[in-house]
Design an enzyme around this catalytic site. Structure first.
Site, PDB file in Angstrom:
ATOM      1  N   CYS A 289       0.627  -1.111   0.276  1.00 31.12           N
ATOM      2  CA  CYS A 289       0.115   0.063   0.372  1.00 31.12           C
ATOM      3  C   CYS A 289       0.727   1.298   0.507  1.00 31.12           C
ATOM      4  CB  CYS A 289      -1.246   0.016   1.194  1.00 31.12           C
ATOM      5  SG  CYS A 289      -0.174  -0.328   2.875  1.00 31.12           S
TER       6      CYS A 289
ATOM      7  N   ARG B  68       6.813 -12.059   4.863  1.00 28.69           N
ATOM      8  CA  ARG B  68       6.055 -11.643   6.664  1.00 28.69           C
ATOM      9  C   ARG B  68       6.886 -13.155   7.332  1.00 28.69           C
ATOM     10  NH1 ARG B  68      -0.404 -10.689   5.186  1.00 28.69           N
ATOM     11  NH2 ARG B  68       0.292  -9.119   3.608  1.00 28.69           N
TER      12      ARG B  68
ATOM     13  N   GLN C 259       0.933 -11.247  -3.482  1.00 28.81           N
ATOM     14  CA  GLN C 259      -0.355 -11.024  -3.383  1.00 28.81           C
ATOM     15  C   GLN C 259      -1.043 -10.253  -5.291  1.00 28.81           C
ATOM     16  OE1 GLN C 259       0.026  -8.325  -0.109  1.00 28.81           O
ATOM     17  NE2 GLN C 259      -1.627  -9.993   0.827  1.00 28.81           N
TER      18      GLN C 259
ATOM     19  N   ASP D  34      -2.366  -7.346  -5.519  1.00 25.77           N
ATOM     20  CA  ASP D  34      -2.631  -6.879  -4.635  1.00 25.77           C
ATOM     21  C   ASP D  34      -3.087  -5.230  -5.389  1.00 25.77           C
ATOM     22  OD1 ASP D  34      -3.248  -5.276  -1.897  1.00 25.77           O
ATOM     23  OD2 ASP D  34      -1.177  -5.590  -1.559  1.00 25.77           O
TER      24      ASP D  34
ATOM     25  N   HIS E  79      -4.841  -0.881  -5.109  1.00 25.86           N
ATOM     26  CA  HIS E  79      -5.597  -0.096  -3.976  1.00 25.86           C
ATOM     27  C   HIS E  79      -6.237   0.794  -4.468  1.00 25.86           C
ATOM     28  CE1 HIS E  79      -2.332  -1.622  -1.620  1.00 25.86           C
ATOM     29  NE2 HIS E  79      -2.940  -1.744  -1.179  1.00 25.86           N
TER      30      HIS E  79
ATOM     31  N   LYS F   8     -12.783  -4.864   7.708  1.00 26.01           N
ATOM     32  CA  LYS F   8     -12.774  -5.474   5.999  1.00 26.01           C
ATOM     33  C   LYS F   8     -13.870  -6.614   6.057  1.00 26.01           C
ATOM     34  CE  LYS F   8      -9.538  -9.001   8.078  1.00 26.01           C
ATOM     35  NZ  LYS F   8      -8.255  -9.201   7.926  1.00 26.01           N
TER      36      LYS F   8
ATOM     37  N   HIS G  66      -7.942  -1.271   0.347  1.00 27.96           N
ATOM     38  CA  HIS G  66      -7.184  -2.211  -0.051  1.00 27.96           C
ATOM     39  C   HIS G  66      -7.524  -3.654  -0.514  1.00 27.96           C
ATOM     40  CE1 HIS G  66      -4.198   0.090   2.873  1.00 27.96           C
ATOM     41  NE2 HIS G  66      -5.383   0.214   3.496  1.00 27.96           N
TER      42      HIS G  66
END
Length: 647
Positions: A334, A363, A381, A383, A385, A464, A510
């Protein structure tokens, strides 16, 4: 005192137990099958006295969720009793009920063996057959300390010192075994009717890698033998579908101690599957108005401090130093996406901005929770945004949910939805959290989407929606999510110029669709038992020759199928046809195309499916159309399109 039982008002005398009162309103099988009772919604032992001021009593049936939890916790105590009988030197720690069963952690110098589990289970069945009562007593904490100190149970002493407030504790006894426990428990050991010990694993005390390693014995417990038998069958099916075993069998990926835990190594077939999947994702995102972006792997620590990750997430991050500057290796994408947004002045006409990145993140997962592809330390990911105006928020959230629904349907999953709310460790104002939660709720309700509330499990910056996939064995897997965030745009001073010329703050979503590519592929392998859909299979067809006389024909057939966009390979080894067919089936190849003298003469191939079905001889054009149609079929059902010729 009067209490309600099944809408009947029942008189309660002083000193009466729950069983005594319930038996005046309920009888027969219902009472016999009860393992505990609810007193004003709180589970209690049946033998417990009805407290002053109680308003309502209800039975807890053995086969209800609450009843099963009580049976399983009681089974854990019975197991601990058996371990102490067989291994007096073992120290007991904690033994909770879990989904489908229970575990208990023990401190013992020698490791438990499979033979030990058999002996422990046999001892448990003796206790169950004896139908020994569970009894609860409340004693001063110092008396309990003296009891456990005399037994050398140092872990129980630590639990009392660190976790129990007050000067009194509850102890549960069955037979010669006494445990520190809140309860409740079944009335007698005989009510634990179906139990099976499963495995032993290592577990750090308190989940802390710096604390002693204990031995955790897992077991299953159900209300009936039939339910237990069905569950054990389910476990056997899960073993067959274990993605780690399939990854080796299909030569897709591996792990190496030389590389390090939680770091998958992708072999050619696995990397091809990833490439096809990631290509699909890029195309679908571009169709939906996303822009492809990419951020750096490491960013200066000051950015992570500004975002709140350093204070709220740093135990999951890796850090390094370059030129005496501290950097954080990104656990999510992000920050870079916000910096892309901030790189130029944005007008209200520019919104929404949708940034998509197949971002590699790291992670720090504890070694005890790593599990094949399902829990890794490095992953990719899908991912994105979305930065939008508040008035665009509902449409953007519903757009993400519909995107997830399309992809979930493509892979043949059912799913469940949860709304995860503000955790204890979080940032942002109450007002922003309320606005974000309301936006997510309105989006789900506008789509008629049923959902459960998952209290306190939101991200630290916003609530979320979590979409949990249900696989072929009815297991739940967290993959897709959409998180609503009013806080990070504030921290990074993200703005746009509105129609009135005023600077306004955008909202950020997100979201991931598959989640971690690694985790999704692990789930998909287990869901399909390795038989990936034809469009995603690394090898879609294998041509099997009977003798070398067909080799030249088979090579030409392979090349023609490749021109049609089919991923085909040739098995020209000097092996028996039956062996080649079985091997191709083990490798889950969708189409086995046999080339013998007859097929060569006809200019076609004998088509066999991995299911065992034989479609007979078909021309090369027919084979290509058959495989292409098979690839397209799941996309047609969802109104999607995909060009397979590019693969």
């Amino acid at each position: 005192m009067q209490v309600l039982i099944d809408d009947k008002s029942i008189e309660v005398a002083a000193g009466e137990s729950c069983t005594q009162v319930l038996s005046r309103a309920v009888s027969g099988k219902r009472l016999k099958n009860a393992v505990a009772c609810f007193v004003d919604g709180q589970a209690r032992d049946l033998a417990a006295l009805v407290p002053d001021g109680a308003r309502e009593l209800a039975l807890v049936p053995a086969d209800s969720p609450a009843g099963l939890s009580i049976i399983r916790h009681s089974a854990a105590h019975i197991m601990a009793e058996a371990v102490k009988k067989l291994f007096p030197a073992a120290q007991v720690t904690i033994g909770p009920a879990i989904e489908n069963g229970f575990y208990y952690d023990f401190a013992l110098e020698r490791p438990f063996t499979p033979e030990d589990l058999e002996a422990i289970e046999a001892e448990m069945h003796k206790s169950i057959a004896a139908n020994v009562p569970f009894s609860c007593t409340y004693v001063p904490k110092e008396e309990a300390r003296a009891l456990f100190s005399g037994q050398g149970e140092t872990y129980k002493l630590e639990i009392m010192d660190e976790n129990i407030v007050g000067e009194e504790v509850s102890l549960y006894r069955q037979g010669d075994f006494t445990d520190l426990c809140r309860g409740p428990h079944v009335p007698t050991t005989g009510m634990v009717k179906a139990v099976k010990l499963l495995s032993v694993a290592g577990a750090y005390w308190r989940g802390d890698e710096k604390r002693p390693m204990l031995q955790r014995i897992y077991g299953a417990a159900f209300a009936s033998e039939a339910d237990l038998k069905a569950y054990l069958h389910h476990l056997e099916e899960a073993k067959k579908r274990d993605h780690r075993k399939l990854g080796t069998q299909l030569d897709m990926f591996s792990f190496s101690e030389e590389v390090g835990a939680g770091m998958p190594i992708w072999h050619p077939k696995g990397e091809l599957v990833r490439t096809i999947l990631e290509d699909f994702e890029r195309r679908e995102h571009l169709k939906r108005g996303y822009q492809l972006v990419r951020g750096p792997l490491i960013l200066r620590r000051e950015l992570w401090e500004r975002s709140g990750h350093y204070d709220n997430y740093r135990e999951n991050m890796y850090f390094t130093e370059i030129d005496e500057q501290a950097y954080g290796i990104k656990p999510m994408n992000c920050l870079s996406h916000m910096l892309i947004y901030k790189s130029r002045i944005r007008s209200y006409r520019d919104l929404p901005q949708r940034y998509f990145e197949l971002g590699v993140v790291h992670r720090h997962e504890k070694s005890g929770v790593l599990h094949g592809l399902l829990r890794v330390r490095q992953f990719t990911q899908d991912d994105a945004h979305i930065l939008c105006r508040p008035d665009q928020l509902l449409d953007e959230i519903t757009g993400v949910i519909k995107f997830v629904q399309d992809v979930v349907a493509l892979f043949g999953f059912d799913y469940e939805v949860e709304l995860s709310t503000r955790p204890e460790k979080s940032i942002g104002s109450d007002e922003d959290w309320e606005r974000a939660t309301r936006a997510l709720t309105e989006a789900m309700e506008s789509l008629g989407l049923p959902y459960e509330i998952n209290e306190g499990d939101g991200a630290f910056y916003g609530p979320k929606i979590d979409i949990k996939l249900k696989d072929a064995l009815d297991r739940r897997w967290q993959c897709a999510t959409v998180q609503c965030d009013f806080t990070l745009p504030e921290r990074f001073d993200l703005v746009y110029t509105d129609a009135d010329g005023e600077r306004k703050r955008p909202v950020m979503l997100h979201r991931v669709i598959l989640g971690a590519v690694e985790r999704f592929l692990g789930v998909l392998l287990e869901h399909t038992a390795g038989a990936l859909p034809t469009w995603l299979a690394p090898v879609q067809a294998r041509i099997l020759i009977v003798t070398d006389a067909q080799k030249e024909f088979a090579e030409a057939a392979r090349d023609k199928l490749a021109e049609a966009g089919v991923r085909a390979e040739l098995d020209d080894r000097n092996e028996k046809l039956g062996f080649k067919v079985r091997e191709a089936q083990m490798e889950k190849i969708p189409y086995m195309l046999v080339a013998g003298d007859k097929e060569k003469e006809l200019g076609g191939l004998n088509v066999r499916l991995r299911s065992g079905e034989n479609l007979g001889v078909k021309s090369l054009d027919e084979v290509a159309l058959l495989i292409t149609a098979d690839c397209q079929e799941p996309f047609k059902r969802g109104g999607m399109r995909y060009n397979f010729r590019s693969q």
